[in-house]
Design a protein around this motif. Structure first.
Motif, short mmCIF file in Angstrom:
data_model
loop_
_atom_site.label_atom_id
_atom_site.label_comp_id
_atom_site.label_asym_id
_atom_site.label_seq_id
_atom_site.Cartn_x
_atom_site.Cartn_y
_atom_site.Cartn_z
N UNK A 1 45.32 28.36 49.55
CA UNK A 1 46.38 28.98 50.50
C UNK A 1 45.13 29.79 51.51
N UNK A 2 44.48 29.20 51.96
CA UNK A 2 43.62 29.92 52.88
C UNK A 2 43.00 31.67 52.47
N UNK A 3 42.70 31.81 51.64
CA UNK A 3 42.37 33.32 51.21
C UNK A 3 41.38 33.62 50.20
N UNK A 4 41.61 33.93 49.34
CA UNK A 4 40.13 34.62 49.61
C UNK A 4 39.74 34.33 47.38
N UNK A 5 38.43 34.36 47.50
CA UNK A 5 38.24 34.37 45.77
C UNK A 5 37.37 35.34 45.34
N UNK A 6 37.68 36.02 44.69
CA UNK A 6 36.66 37.21 44.62
C UNK A 6 36.54 37.05 42.59
N UNK A 7 35.53 37.68 42.10
CA UNK A 7 34.81 37.13 41.04
C UNK A 7 33.76 38.82 40.71
N UNK A 8 34.51 39.39 39.50
CA UNK A 8 33.24 40.57 39.58
C UNK A 8 32.39 40.16 37.78
N UNK A 9 31.36 39.72 37.38
CA UNK A 9 30.55 39.76 36.29
C UNK A 9 29.67 40.83 36.62
N UNK A 10 29.29 40.69 35.42
CA UNK A 10 28.21 41.68 34.49
C UNK A 10 26.96 40.89 34.24
N UNK A 11 25.70 41.54 34.54
CA UNK A 11 24.71 40.89 34.40
C UNK A 11 24.29 41.08 32.75
N UNK A 12 25.29 42.23 31.98
CA UNK A 12 24.73 41.68 30.61
C UNK A 12 25.27 41.17 30.27
N UNK A 13 26.57 40.52 30.11
CA UNK A 13 27.23 40.04 30.08
C UNK A 13 27.04 38.40 30.38
N UNK A 14 27.27 38.09 31.72
CA UNK A 14 27.04 36.52 31.90
C UNK A 14 25.57 35.95 31.97
N UNK A 15 25.31 36.95 32.05
CA UNK A 15 23.56 36.71 32.18
C UNK A 15 22.59 36.19 31.36
#
Length: 309
Positions: free
Chosen positions: A250-264
């Motif tokens: 789409x030519x848009x934005x890929x935004x991602x929300x992560x948490x150090x205590x979760x994804x880490x």
């Protein structure tokens, strides 16, 4: 505030049209802010973010057992250093939304974010539930958080993500009063947009989030509640890859929300590494902090220029 606070009946089907329209129009998505090409001629913008909540989640709820606090401490002790090393390996900037109490507990971590070229942004005082606060309490905590991060790092944050992505009746006014350039808490679009209040332009850029692009719904665990990790990490990675591929198309934005205590955790950080490999295999990708993305999006607003906040 509840509908009853406005003198309305509890049952929404009894409201006059002015009531339900008023609630809907209070905070609304306005103009979509997507240029033909992103900075450097990129086709897609990638904005990674990490909510460094650490011990603030149990502290907010008055839970002070060492066991609960240790789960948050893991994010600061193990997760965040791994994340910083991974971002350095790929040369990728990110935005870290950090409650002020987390920054006071881990000031060297907060300074490491800005020292390494990442953005530090506001995420409440102690991850408070702003829906339970009156206006003055919410404003005082937000202003205190802004001042604390400025003092700890020497850099004044320009962005905010509300704790738990909640918006009270006062939140938008407080953001505007304190001079934030962007928010990243709402979900009205896949792409950045201008927030409109009561039908009027605010000039505040929204970088929208979504639970699909958040690690917490997939991986969090509550021993005494119904919340249980229900997803294989690589299964979640497939969802995120599909989200990126669609944004690229789409030519848009890929935004991602992560948490150090979760994804880490080790088995989960593999997924982030594989995702970065996938993204890096594409041409014309712009990795941006949320502040950089907000600046690029703001250029699409009428009258944008050096004098516009």
């Amino acid at each position: 505030m509840s509908s009853e606070g406005f003198g309305l009946p509890k049952e929404s089907w009894r409201w006059p049209e002015t009531a339900w329209r008023g609630h809907v129009d209070a905070v609304r998505a306005g103009r979509r802010l997507v240029p033909d090409r992103w900075t450097g001629g990129a086709r897609v913008a990638v904005a990674l973010s990490f909510d460094s909540d650490h011990e603030t989640i149990p502290l907010r709820d008055g839970e002070t057992s060492p066991g609960r606090l240790a789960q948050g401490e893991y994010g600061a002790r193990a997760g965040a250093p791994r994340i910083l090393r991974l971002l350095e390996r790929y040369g990728v900037p990110a935005t870290f939304f950090m409650p002020a109490v987390s920054a006071l507990l881990h000031p060297e971590e907060a300074r490491a974010y800005t020292r390494d070229g990442h953005e530090l942004a506001v995420h409440g005082w102690i991850h408070e539930r702003n829906m339970l606060l009156d206006r003055e309490e919410e404003r005082e905590l937000t202003a205190r958080a802004l001042d604390t991060l400025t003092t700890v790092t020497g850099q004044r944050p320009v962005g905010i993500r509300t704790p738990s992505w909640d918006f009270s009746d006062s939140t938008l006014d407080i953001m505007l009063e304190l001079g934030f350039a962007y928010d990243s808490s709402l979900m009205a679009d896949d792409e950045p947009y201008e927030i409109v209040a009561g039908g009027r332009s605010t000039g505040l850029v929204e970088i929208p989030v979504d639970w699909i692009r958040d690690d917490a719904p997939y991986f969090t665990m509550d021993r005494y509640g119904s919340v249980r990790p229900h997803s294989r990490p690589r299964g979640v990675g497939e969802i995120w890859r599909d989200e990126f591929d669609a944004a690229y198309h789409d030519g848009g934005v890929f935004q991602l929300t992560l948490h150090p205590h979760v994804i880490g955790h080790r088995s989960r950080l593999v997924v982030l590494r594989e995702l970065l490999d996938h993204i890096a295999s594409h041409q014309d990708v712009w990795f941006a902090t949320h502040a950089q993305l907000a600046d690029a999006a703001r250029s699409m607003l009428p009258g944008s220029g050096p004098d516009r906040p």
